[in-house]
Design a protein around this motif. Structure first.
Motif, PDB file in Angstrom:
ATOM      1  N   THR A 189       6.918   8.750   0.541  1.00  0.00           N
ATOM      2  CA  THR A 189       8.324   8.713   0.110  1.00  0.00           C
ATOM      3  C   THR A 189       9.035   7.518   0.746  1.00  0.00           C
ATOM      4  OG1 THR A 189       9.142  10.018   1.975  1.00  0.00           O
ATOM      5  CG2 THR A 189       8.359  11.244   0.033  1.00  0.00           C
ATOM      6  N   GLY A 190      10.186   7.206   0.191  1.00  0.00           N
ATOM      7  CA  GLY A 190      10.987   6.128   0.754  1.00  0.00           C
ATOM      8  C   GLY A 190      11.370   6.411   2.197  1.00  0.00           C
ATOM      9  N   GLY A 191      11.695   7.683   2.474  1.00  0.00           N
ATOM     10  CA  GLY A 191      12.054   8.063   3.842  1.00  0.00           C
ATOM     11  C   GLY A 191      10.907   7.859   4.816  1.00  0.00           C
ATOM     12  N   GLU A 192       9.688   8.180   4.366  1.00  0.00           N
ATOM     13  CA  GLU A 192       8.516   7.980   5.234  1.00  0.00           C
ATOM     14  C   GLU A 192       8.293   6.496   5.504  1.00  0.00           C
ATOM     15  OE1 GLU A 192       5.485  11.600   4.328  1.00  0.00           O
ATOM     16  OE2 GLU A 192       5.851  10.202   2.682  1.00  0.00           O
ATOM     17  N   ILE A 193       8.474   5.677   4.470  1.00  0.00           N
ATOM     18  CA  ILE A 193       8.313   4.228   4.653  1.00  0.00           C
ATOM     19  C   ILE A 193       9.353   3.726   5.659  1.00  0.00           C
ATOM     20  CG2 ILE A 193       8.439   1.975   3.522  1.00  0.00           C
ATOM     21  CD1 ILE A 193       7.381   3.409   0.961  1.00  0.00           C
ATOM     22  N   CYS A 194      10.580   4.237   5.547  1.00  0.00           N
ATOM     23  CA  CYS A 194      11.632   3.848   6.504  1.00  0.00           C
ATOM     24  C   CYS A 194      11.214   4.197   7.927  1.00  0.00           C
ATOM     25  CB  CYS A 194      12.940   4.555   6.172  1.00  0.00           C
ATOM     26  SG  CYS A 194      13.753   3.967   4.674  1.00  0.00           S
ATOM     27  N   ARG A 195      10.687   5.395   8.120  1.00  0.00           N
ATOM     28  CA  ARG A 195      10.290   5.835   9.468  1.00  0.00           C
ATOM     29  C   ARG A 195       9.090   5.039   9.996  1.00  0.00           C
ATOM     30  NH1 ARG A 195      11.710  10.567   7.203  1.00  0.00           N
ATOM     31  NH2 ARG A 195       9.605  11.172   6.619  1.00  0.00           N
ATOM     32  N   VAL A 196       8.071   4.852   9.155  1.00  0.00           N
ATOM     33  CA  VAL A 196       6.852   4.161   9.596  1.00  0.00           C
ATOM     34  C   VAL A 196       7.150   2.716   9.983  1.00  0.00           C
ATOM     35  CG1 VAL A 196       4.621   3.265   8.800  1.00  0.00           C
ATOM     36  CG2 VAL A 196       5.260   5.635   8.311  1.00  0.00           C
ATOM     37  N   TYR A 197       7.968   2.038   9.197  1.00  0.00           N
ATOM     38  CA  TYR A 197       8.220   0.613   9.430  1.00  0.00           C
ATOM     39  C   TYR A 197       9.558   0.345  10.133  1.00  0.00           C
ATOM     40  CZ  TYR A 197       4.199  -0.299   6.500  1.00  0.00           C
ATOM     41  OH  TYR A 197       2.929  -0.351   6.001  1.00  0.00           O
ATOM     42  N   ASP A 198      10.287   1.405  10.481  1.00  0.00           N
ATOM     43  CA  ASP A 198      11.584   1.270  11.134  1.00  0.00           C
ATOM     44  C   ASP A 198      12.525   0.398  10.299  1.00  0.00           C
ATOM     45  OD1 ASP A 198      13.465   1.805  13.107  1.00  0.00           O
ATOM     46  OD2 ASP A 198      12.874   0.081  14.328  1.00  0.00           O
ATOM     47  N   GLN A 242       0.836  -1.212   0.000  1.00  0.00           N
ATOM     48  CA  GLN A 242       0.000   0.000   0.000  1.00  0.00           C
ATOM     49  C   GLN A 242       0.866   1.255   0.000  1.00  0.00           C
ATOM     50  OE1 GLN A 242      -2.806  -1.369  -1.106  1.00  0.00           O
ATOM     51  NE2 GLN A 242      -3.959   0.068   0.151  1.00  0.00           N
ATOM     52  N   SER A 243       1.952   1.236   0.760  1.00  0.00           N
ATOM     53  CA  SER A 243       2.852   2.390   0.801  1.00  0.00           C
ATOM     54  C   SER A 243       3.547   2.590  -0.541  1.00  0.00           C
ATOM     55  CB  SER A 243       3.898   2.209   1.903  1.00  0.00           C
ATOM     56  OG  SER A 243       3.279   2.169   3.169  1.00  0.00           O
ATOM     57  N   PHE A 244       3.931   1.492  -1.182  1.00  0.00           N
ATOM     58  CA  PHE A 244       4.577   1.589  -2.489  1.00  0.00           C
ATOM     59  C   PHE A 244       3.611   2.157  -3.536  1.00  0.00           C
ATOM     60  CE2 PHE A 244       7.566  -2.184  -1.425  1.00  0.00           C
ATOM     61  CZ  PHE A 244       8.425  -1.340  -0.754  1.00  0.00           C
ATOM     62  N   LEU A 245       2.332   1.824  -3.402  1.00  0.00           N
ATOM     63  CA  LEU A 245       1.334   2.272  -4.373  1.00  0.00           C
ATOM     64  C   LEU A 245       0.842   3.694  -4.112  1.00  0.00           C
ATOM     65  CD1 LEU A 245      -0.767  -1.008  -4.669  1.00  0.00           C
ATOM     66  CD2 LEU A 245       0.944  -0.128  -6.283  1.00  0.00           C
ATOM     67  N   ASP A 246       1.134   4.236  -2.944  1.00  0.00           N
ATOM     68  CA  ASP A 246       0.709   5.588  -2.588  1.00  0.00           C
ATOM     69  C   ASP A 246       1.730   6.593  -3.136  1.00  0.00           C
ATOM     70  OD1 ASP A 246       0.086   8.019  -1.395  1.00  0.00           O
ATOM     71  OD2 ASP A 246      -0.163   7.181   0.620  1.00  0.00           O
TER      72      ASP A 246
END
Length: 141
Positions: A34-43, A26-30
């Motif tokens: 950003t990649g940085g946000e995905i890093c922060r959300v999922y650690d 879902q994050s990839f499709l949004d």
């Protein structure tokens, strides 16, 4: 990057985590994520996110088909026996909270505190509610 992705039977996941590519899809499709946000959300590290994204892009048909199965399963909800069990567990928990509040109020009301600050356990509540033999038969004791 392939060594970052492993499959232990739950689908392709990032090694050292329990995060699958389906968790990240879902994050990839949004387009706003950003990649940085995905890093922060999922650690995760940027390398881990890149490896998962590369896996999705290399296996789009497989990932999408499995993701659609997951969504259908989630939409179907829990079977009735699981819902029944959850309701019983919720009722037991609410009864325990009520019992604990009553017990604490009674302890507080006592003029002499023979057990200052002691909180009864869930096990004590079960024993009081069901009797020792019933409780131990549930545990297999």
């Amino acid at each position: 990057m392939a060594e970052i992705m492993i499959d232990r039977g739950r689908g392709p996941e990032i090694d050292g985590t329990r995060i699958t590519v389906y968790n990240l899809l879902q994050s990839f499709l949004d387009p706003t994520m950003t990649g940085g946000e995905i890093c922060r959300v999922y650690d995760l590290t940027a390398r881990q996110v890149a490896a998962a994204r590369a896996y999705v892009l290399s296996n789009p048909d497989t990932v999408l088909a499995e993701h659609l199965k997951i969504e259908a399963k989630m939409e179907a909800g829990n079977p009735p026996e699981v819902q029944e069990w959850a309701e019983r567990a919720g009722t037991s928990f609410r009864n325990f909270k009520r019992w604990l509040a009553e017990r604490q109020a009674a302890d507080h009301a006592e003029a002499t505190q023979t057990r200052p600050g002691r909180v009864p356990t869930f096990r004590e509540w079960l024993v009081e509610q069901n009797g020792r033999s019933s409780f131990h038969s549930r545990l297999g004791d």
